[in-house]
Motif scaffolding. Structure first.
Motif, PDB file in Angstrom:
ATOM      1  N   PHE A 120      46.452  53.181  43.151  1.00 24.78           N
ATOM      2  CA  PHE A 120      46.573  51.733  42.978  1.00 24.78           C
ATOM      3  C   PHE A 120      45.318  51.172  42.312  1.00 24.78           C
ATOM      4  CE2 PHE A 120      45.450  47.506  44.478  1.00 24.78           C
ATOM      5  CZ  PHE A 120      46.574  46.770  44.132  1.00 24.78           C
ATOM      6  N   SER A 121      44.163  51.531  42.830  1.00 30.51           N
ATOM      7  CA  SER A 121      42.912  51.013  42.274  1.00 30.51           C
ATOM      8  C   SER A 121      42.621  51.600  40.900  1.00 30.51           C
ATOM      9  CB  SER A 121      41.743  51.301  43.217  1.00 30.51           C
ATOM     10  OG  SER A 121      40.550  50.719  42.729  1.00 30.51           O
ATOM     11  N   ALA A 289      30.921  42.311  45.304  1.00 35.12           N
ATOM     12  CA  ALA A 289      31.766  42.896  46.348  1.00 35.12           C
ATOM     13  C   ALA A 289      32.599  44.051  45.795  1.00 35.12           C
ATOM     14  CB  ALA A 289      32.672  41.825  46.946  1.00 35.12           C
ATOM     15  N   ILE A 290      33.142  43.873  44.598  1.00 35.04           N
ATOM     16  CA  ILE A 290      33.921  44.950  43.976  1.00 35.04           C
ATOM     17  C   ILE A 290      33.016  46.127  43.638  1.00 35.04           C
ATOM     18  CG2 ILE A 290      35.209  45.580  41.890  1.00 35.04           C
ATOM     19  CD1 ILE A 290      36.445  42.764  41.987  1.00 35.04           C
ATOM     20  N   VAL A 323      39.469  41.524  47.753  1.00 35.37           N
ATOM     21  CA  VAL A 323      38.954  42.785  47.215  1.00 35.37           C
ATOM     22  C   VAL A 323      39.871  43.953  47.568  1.00 35.37           C
ATOM     23  CG1 VAL A 323      37.035  44.436  47.296  1.00 35.37           C
ATOM     24  CG2 VAL A 323      36.571  41.967  47.277  1.00 35.37           C
ATOM     25  N   PHE A 324      40.419  43.938  48.790  1.00 35.87           N
ATOM     26  CA  PHE A 324      41.163  45.097  49.288  1.00 35.87           C
ATOM     27  C   PHE A 324      42.685  44.921  49.254  1.00 35.87           C
ATOM     28  CE2 PHE A 324      36.953  45.683  51.036  1.00 35.87           C
ATOM     29  CZ  PHE A 324      36.748  47.049  50.893  1.00 35.87           C
ATOM     30  N   ARG A 325      43.187  43.778  48.815  1.00 34.68           N
ATOM     31  CA  ARG A 325      44.644  43.587  48.772  1.00 34.68           C
ATOM     32  C   ARG A 325      45.268  44.649  47.860  1.00 34.68           C
ATOM     33  NH1 ARG A 325      44.730  37.980  45.120  1.00 34.68           N
ATOM     34  NH2 ARG A 325      42.916  38.544  43.856  1.00 34.68           N
ATOM     35  N   PRO A 333      38.935  49.165  45.468  1.00 29.25           N
ATOM     36  CA  PRO A 333      39.262  47.744  45.320  1.00 29.25           C
ATOM     37  C   PRO A 333      40.362  47.447  44.309  1.00 29.25           C
ATOM     38  CG  PRO A 333      37.337  48.255  44.016  1.00 29.25           C
ATOM     39  CD  PRO A 333      37.693  49.524  44.748  1.00 29.25           C
ATOM     40  N   PHE A 334      40.926  46.262  44.469  1.00 28.49           N
ATOM     41  CA  PHE A 334      41.754  45.627  43.443  1.00 28.49           C
ATOM     42  C   PHE A 334      40.783  44.819  42.587  1.00 28.49           C
ATOM     43  CE2 PHE A 334      44.591  41.878  42.340  1.00 28.49           C
ATOM     44  CZ  PHE A 334      45.337  42.568  41.392  1.00 28.49           C
ATOM     45  N   THR A 335      40.671  45.155  41.308  1.00 30.52           N
ATOM     46  CA  THR A 335      39.530  44.689  40.511  1.00 30.52           C
ATOM     47  C   THR A 335      39.787  43.417  39.701  1.00 30.52           C
ATOM     48  OG1 THR A 335      40.146  46.163  38.675  1.00 30.52           O
ATOM     49  CG2 THR A 335      38.624  47.035  40.334  1.00 30.52           C
ATOM     50  N   LYS A 336      40.844  42.705  39.993  1.00 31.52           N
ATOM     51  CA  LYS A 336      41.176  41.514  39.202  1.00 31.52           C
ATOM     52  C   LYS A 336      40.039  40.488  39.182  1.00 31.52           C
ATOM     53  CE  LYS A 336      44.481  37.676  38.923  1.00 31.52           C
ATOM     54  NZ  LYS A 336      43.525  36.602  39.268  1.00 31.52           N
ATOM     55  N   ASP A 337      39.287  40.367  40.267  1.00 32.99           N
ATOM     56  CA  ASP A 337      38.249  39.336  40.326  1.00 32.99           C
ATOM     57  C   ASP A 337      37.072  39.604  39.393  1.00 32.99           C
ATOM     58  OD1 ASP A 337      39.526  37.593  41.970  1.00 32.99           O
ATOM     59  OD2 ASP A 337      38.475  38.149  43.801  1.00 32.99           O
ATOM     60  N   LEU A 338      37.055  40.758  38.737  1.00 30.22           N
ATOM     61  CA  LEU A 338      36.038  40.993  37.712  1.00 30.22           C
ATOM     62  C   LEU A 338      36.311  40.174  36.456  1.00 30.22           C
ATOM     63  CD1 LEU A 338      35.693  44.901  37.772  1.00 30.22           C
ATOM     64  CD2 LEU A 338      34.097  43.250  38.762  1.00 30.22           C
ATOM     65  N   THR A 339      37.558  39.770  36.268  1.00 31.18           N
ATOM     66  CA  THR A 339      37.958  39.189  34.984  1.00 31.18           C
ATOM     67  C   THR A 339      37.277  37.859  34.688  1.00 31.18           C
ATOM     68  OG1 THR A 339      39.901  38.106  35.984  1.00 31.18           O
ATOM     69  CG2 THR A 339      40.209  40.327  35.094  1.00 31.18           C
TER      70      THR A 339
END
Length: 348
Positions: A120-121, A289-290, A323-325, A333-339
């Motif tokens: 997933f990650s 966090a990521i 981060v972990f959803r 992590p789910f890395t969408k928040d890097l965008t």
């Protein structure tokens, strides 16, 4: 004199038909809905006084249906991809773009099939990036860029005149204010602000709406940020895409467009002097966090990280779960928040 109606060419008709198929095929795919943690997970975490990690396993995700058959959905996009080659050609520019989108949605389906696993990650990193990515050879990583920005913002936050005003505007009043902004900017386009109980963030934009979390509180600066970020950029660019008569896929940005969308939105916040050091620091903290999670940190480590940044338990849980959803509390992590940061640096 009546306006002459020009019949679209065979080529444009084919483009629209294939484009419409992509739009229809992606409709049941709801990434954030498929990976979010429900309220029971949160309630159990707080019942344990925030001392033990949330219980989220592969079985948890398996009990949350995607709303479509993954095998059929991947095959549907594959068939569209093949028809694009057959009807528009392999080298046609629109064919190239639409085939890339089809492959990307196939990756999305594979990612959602892999919820709760390292795969997933891995796919998340392909779609949204990793904290260790660089733009060019020898450039700093996204993680390093975040650290550089954090040093500057930390100094700004020490200035007394940059203290933020209290958040006293409830979601109902905020919706009324934003709807006035929407009608002023996009009158008659059917856009609206609304209250929602089903989102993690304080606000989120859809195709023709901005949703505010029912229990969220705002100040006027927050609402200015939402006006610029969600209304001007997200809703505005969506309206622009929907106005395209043939390339209808432009009204539905694929996940890779998130980097452009969020980066442009953050850039607009800065250029219009709407953002604040606190707001930007929050985005930097998400990058950190990521980064920590990619380096091996677990949910409790990240929860503690946000608590050490001065956030309360509620906000720390919310940001940690972002981060972990889609993953597990001890997973990647789910890395969408890097965008947000990646896009604001990359796109200019």
């Amino acid at each position: 004199m009546s306006k002459k109606i020009v019949k679209p060419s065979t080529y444009l008709t084919e483009v629209k038909t294939l484009s419409d198929r992509i739009v229809k095929a992606q409709q049941p795919i709801r990434i954030l809905d498929a990976i979010k943690w429900d309220d029971i997970i949160k309630q159990d975490f707080f019942k344990g006084n925030c001392q033990t990690p949330p219980v989220v396993t592969i079985e948890y995700y398996q009990n949350r249906p995607l709303g479509f058959d993954p095998v059929d959905k991947k095959n549907e996009f594959y068939q569209i991809e093949r028809d694009l080659v057959r009807k528009l050609g392999q080298l046609n520019p629109l064919s190239v773009i639409m085939r890339r989108i089809c492959r990307e949605y196939q990756d999305v389906v594979r990612m959602l099939e892999s919820r709760g696993t390292p795969t997933f990650s891995n796919i998340s990193q392909e779609l949204y990036g990793s904290s260790q990515d660089v733009f060019h050879v020898g450039d700093p990583t996204i993680a390093t860029l975040g650290s550089m920005m954090e040093a500057t913002l930390s100094q700004l936050l020490q200035l007394d005149f940059l203290v933020e005003e209290p958040k006293t505007i409830n979601a109902k009043d905020a919706v009324a204010i934003l709807n006035e902004k929407i009608q002023s900017m996009f009158p008659g386009d059917g856009l609206r602000a609304m209250i929602s109980d089903g989102i993690i963030a304080d606000a989120a934009a859809g195709t023709d709406y901005v949703k505010l979390r029912a229990d969220a509180l705002f100040n006027m600066r927050d609402l200015r940020v939402l006006e610029v970020h969600e209304i001007w950029v997200h809703l505005g660019t969506t309206l622009n895409g929907l106005a395209q008569p043939y390339c209808t896929f432009l009204g539905k940005g694929p996940p890779s467009a998130t980097v452009t969308q969020e980066g442009l939105a953050v850039l607009m916040e800065i250029l219009t002097f709407s953002s604040t050091p606190n707001r930007l620091m929050n985005l930097i903290n998400r990058v950190r966090a990521i980064t920590l999670t990619e380096e091996g940190a677990n949910f409790m480590d990240i929860f503690t990280f946000f608590r050490d940044k001065g956030l309360d338990e509620e906000e720390s849980y919310t940001l940690s779960s972002r981060v972990f959803r889609g993953s597990s509390p001890d997973g990647l992590p789910f890395t969408k928040d890097l965008t947000y940061i990646k896009g604001s640096v990359e796109k200019p």
